[in-house]
Design a protein around this motif. Structure first.
Motif, PDB file in Angstrom:
ATOM      1  N   HIS A   1     -15.535  19.139   7.611  1.00 22.18           N
ATOM      2  CA  HIS A   1     -15.936  19.869   6.404  1.00 22.18           C
ATOM      3  C   HIS A   1     -16.963  19.054   5.621  1.00 22.18           C
ATOM      4  O   HIS A   1     -16.851  17.828   5.511  1.00 22.18           O
ATOM      5  CB  HIS A   1     -14.712  20.171   5.540  1.00 22.18           C
ATOM      6  N   GLU A   2     -17.969  19.743   5.081  1.00 21.49           N
ATOM      7  CA  GLU A   2     -19.049  19.073   4.373  1.00 21.49           C
ATOM      8  C   GLU A   2     -18.568  18.452   3.070  1.00 21.49           C
ATOM      9  O   GLU A   2     -19.024  17.386   2.657  1.00 21.49           O
ATOM     10  CB  GLU A   2     -20.193  20.054   4.098  1.00 21.49           C
ATOM     11  N   THR A   3     -17.684  19.145   2.386  1.00 24.30           N
ATOM     12  CA  THR A   3     -17.099  18.629   1.154  1.00 24.30           C
ATOM     13  C   THR A   3     -15.736  19.274   0.967  1.00 24.30           C
ATOM     14  O   THR A   3     -15.315  20.128   1.770  1.00 24.30           O
ATOM     15  CB  THR A   3     -18.007  18.876  -0.071  1.00 24.30           C
TER      16      THR A   3
ATOM     17  N   GLY B   1     -20.606   9.953   0.646  1.00 21.67           N
ATOM     18  CA  GLY B   1     -21.926  10.517   0.410  1.00 21.67           C
ATOM     19  C   GLY B   1     -21.931  12.029   0.343  1.00 21.67           C
ATOM     20  O   GLY B   1     -22.951  12.660   0.658  1.00 21.67           O
ATOM     21  N   ARG B   2     -20.824  12.635  -0.087  1.00 23.50           N
ATOM     22  CA  ARG B   2     -20.717  14.094  -0.137  1.00 23.50           C
ATOM     23  C   ARG B   2     -20.870  14.612  -1.563  1.00 23.50           C
ATOM     24  O   ARG B   2     -20.629  13.906  -2.548  1.00 23.50           O
ATOM     25  CB  ARG B   2     -19.376  14.555   0.421  1.00 23.50           C
ATOM     26  N   THR B   3     -21.240  15.874  -1.663  1.00 24.18           N
ATOM     27  CA  THR B   3     -21.329  16.548  -2.954  1.00 24.18           C
ATOM     28  C   THR B   3     -19.941  16.700  -3.555  1.00 24.18           C
ATOM     29  O   THR B   3     -18.969  17.012  -2.853  1.00 24.18           O
ATOM     30  CB  THR B   3     -21.964  17.936  -2.786  1.00 24.18           C
TER      31      THR B   3
ATOM     32  N   ALA C   1      -5.584  12.972   2.015  1.00 28.03           N
ATOM     33  CA  ALA C   1      -5.803  14.420   2.085  1.00 28.03           C
ATOM     34  C   ALA C   1      -7.279  14.745   2.246  1.00 28.03           C
ATOM     35  O   ALA C   1      -7.686  15.542   3.105  1.00 28.03           O
ATOM     36  CB  ALA C   1      -5.246  15.089   0.828  1.00 28.03           C
ATOM     37  N   VAL C   2      -8.114  14.120   1.408  1.00 23.48           N
ATOM     38  CA  VAL C   2      -9.554  14.402   1.440  1.00 23.48           C
ATOM     39  C   VAL C   2     -10.170  13.889   2.740  1.00 23.48           C
ATOM     40  O   VAL C   2     -10.986  14.580   3.375  1.00 23.48           O
ATOM     41  CB  VAL C   2     -10.243  13.781   0.209  1.00 23.48           C
ATOM     42  N   GLN C   3      -9.785  12.689   3.151  1.00 19.92           N
ATOM     43  CA  GLN C   3     -10.357  12.118   4.368  1.00 19.92           C
ATOM     44  C   GLN C   3      -9.995  12.952   5.594  1.00 19.92           C
ATOM     45  O   GLN C   3     -10.807  13.111   6.514  1.00 19.92           O
ATOM     46  CB  GLN C   3      -9.870  10.681   4.548  1.00 19.92           C
TER      47      GLN C   3
ATOM     48  N   CYS D   1     -17.265  27.235   0.168  1.00 25.54           N
ATOM     49  CA  CYS D   1     -15.956  26.582   0.114  1.00 25.54           C
ATOM     50  C   CYS D   1     -15.237  26.749   1.457  1.00 25.54           C
ATOM     51  O   CYS D   1     -14.833  27.863   1.818  1.00 25.54           O
ATOM     52  CB  CYS D   1     -15.101  27.165  -1.017  1.00 25.54           C
ATOM     53  N   THR D   2     -15.080  25.648   2.189  1.00 23.43           N
ATOM     54  CA  THR D   2     -14.363  25.693   3.468  1.00 23.43           C
ATOM     55  C   THR D   2     -13.119  24.810   3.470  1.00 23.43           C
ATOM     56  O   THR D   2     -12.354  24.837   4.437  1.00 23.43           O
ATOM     57  CB  THR D   2     -15.263  25.232   4.626  1.00 23.43           C
ATOM     58  N   ALA D   3     -12.923  24.007   2.403  1.00 26.88           N
ATOM     59  CA  ALA D   3     -11.772  23.108   2.357  1.00 26.88           C
ATOM     60  C   ALA D   3     -11.332  22.914   0.913  1.00 26.88           C
ATOM     61  O   ALA D   3     -12.174  22.714   0.024  1.00 26.88           O
ATOM     62  CB  ALA D   3     -12.115  21.758   2.982  1.00 26.88           C
ATOM     63  N   VAL D   4     -10.012  22.969   0.689  1.00 25.67           N
ATOM     64  CA  VAL D   4      -9.446  22.828  -0.654  1.00 25.67           C
ATOM     65  C   VAL D   4      -8.310  21.817  -0.625  1.00 25.67           C
ATOM     66  O   VAL D   4      -7.422  21.885   0.230  1.00 25.67           O
ATOM     67  CB  VAL D   4      -8.905  24.177  -1.180  1.00 25.67           C
ATOM     68  N   PHE D   5      -8.340  20.885  -1.578  1.00 24.52           N
ATOM     69  CA  PHE D   5      -7.227  19.978  -1.810  1.00 24.52           C
ATOM     70  C   PHE D   5      -6.581  20.366  -3.129  1.00 24.52           C
ATOM     71  O   PHE D   5      -7.198  20.239  -4.189  1.00 24.52           O
ATOM     72  CB  PHE D   5      -7.702  18.524  -1.844  1.00 24.52           C
TER      73      PHE D   5
END
Length: 345
Positions: free
Chosen positions: A187-189, A217-219, A178-180, A246-250
């Motif tokens: 998305h930056e994070t 290497g992300r925040t 999901a995160v990948q 906030c541009t992405a939510v898991f």
């Protein structure tokens, strides 16, 4: 039916009577009585019709004593309210039935060692061949789950793989996918709405979310805590909507993702144009969310099958030691994720 085949007053109907009327062997009648999958459908209907005509009722207790087995599996769990638990129990029941077994369900009021042992004692009185423990949360009164010795057991969704056979969804890899996926979109994070702190699944998904971000290497943003419900996702979503970065939510499950979608909509943060959202579970309704939800699919049917197979191996005295079996997950891409919108200039 002829008079010679009717049940005479005062005489119990036997398996042999059913076999004669149905024109099959007593062994076939026995297999139909236990729900054995090897009987062809036409023969099964023929035997069932003979049973009904003669008023025959299989004596399961007598069969159990004769064979030394009860054709029943016990299931212990703390709640049926969560998607994972209810669908896992459904899958266990379906596969057990295909193997000729029924299930006996024992809910435990509180996730304590005493509660689990009390459930084991109750299932012992009810005479089951083996027990599946759906252990989705940490115990309140013990660091580790301890079960009575000599019991045939499989544990679901637990960290007890060093002591017992455990079956679980690959929670960590599902969260990583999901995160990948969101990082690969640009998305930056990725922000995270996690489940209850006591939940094994929530813990593993959160750990994998954090690890994936760190390896890239992300925040790592602060988590928003939920309780698996859409309402808790909505509250978390209101907080996330106020975060301009906030541009992405898991979200750790689809119900909380639904609440996040509603909150973002109400706050004028359209999905996926402003914010991408990914869930976890792939519940049947997730494809009907607005927009249809990108999510991680859990194979509950396979989890149920692996649980019953593992328990039956023990019942049949086949090798089955401790260890964890992980059932793979897969990302289902729908319309709730997209590349981030770039600022002008």
């Amino acid at each position: 039916m002829t008079a010679g085949r009717t049940r005479r007053p005062g005489r119990g109907v036997s398996m042999a009577d059913v076999a004669r009327l149905a024109g099959v062997s007593s062994q076939t009648v026995s297999r139909v009585s236990t729900g054995h999958p090897s009987v062809v459908e036409s023969t099964r209907r023929q035997v069932l019709a003979a049973m009904q005509q003669l008023g025959y009722r299989p004596n399961s207790a007598a069969r159990a004593l004769k064979r030394g087995e009860f054709r029943t599996l016990g299931v212990i769990l703390f709640t049926l309210a969560t998607t994972g638990n209810s669908r896992t129990v459904e899958a266990i029941a379906a596969y057990a039935a295909s193997e000729g077994y029924a299930i006996t369900l024992i809910p435990v009021a509180a996730p304590t060692q005493d509660g689990v042992l009390g459930a084991f004692s109750r299932l012992g009185e009810l005479a089951v061949d083996g027990i599946i423990v759906i252990m989705e949360v940490h115990l309140l009164d013990a660091a580790n789950l301890s079960l009575p010795p000599g019991v045939q057991v499989v544990v679901v969704d637990s960290d007890a793989g060093d002591r017992y056979p455990v079956v679980d969804t690959d929670q960590a890899d599902g969260a990583r996918q999901a995160v990948q996926h969101l990082l690969d979109l640009g998305h930056e994070t990725v922000w995270h709405v996690t489940g209850p702190a006591e939940s094994f699944a929530s813990e593993r998904r959160t750990q994998a979310w954090r690890r994936t971000l760190l390896e890239a290497g992300r925040t790592v943003p602060p988590v928003r805590r939920g309780d698996w419900s859409a309402d808790s996702g909505y509250r978390a979503g209101l907080s996330l909507a106020a975060e301009p970065d906030c541009t992405a939510v898991f979200a750790a499950n689809d119900q909380m993702a639904l609440g996040v979608l509603r909150a973002l909509h109400e706050r004028g943060r359209p999905v996926p144009r402003d914010v991408s959202v990914v869930g976890f579970d792939d519940i049947p309704d997730s494809s009907s969310f607005i927009p249809p939800l990108t999510t991680v699919h859990q194979d509950f049917a396979e989890v149920g099958r692996r649980c019953v197979q593992g328990l039956l191996r023990q019942i049949r005295d086949e090798p089955a030691g401790p260890g964890t079996v992980l059932v793979p997950t897969r990302l289902v891409q729908r319309a709730s994720t997209a590349a981030p919108r770039r600022s002008p200039g």
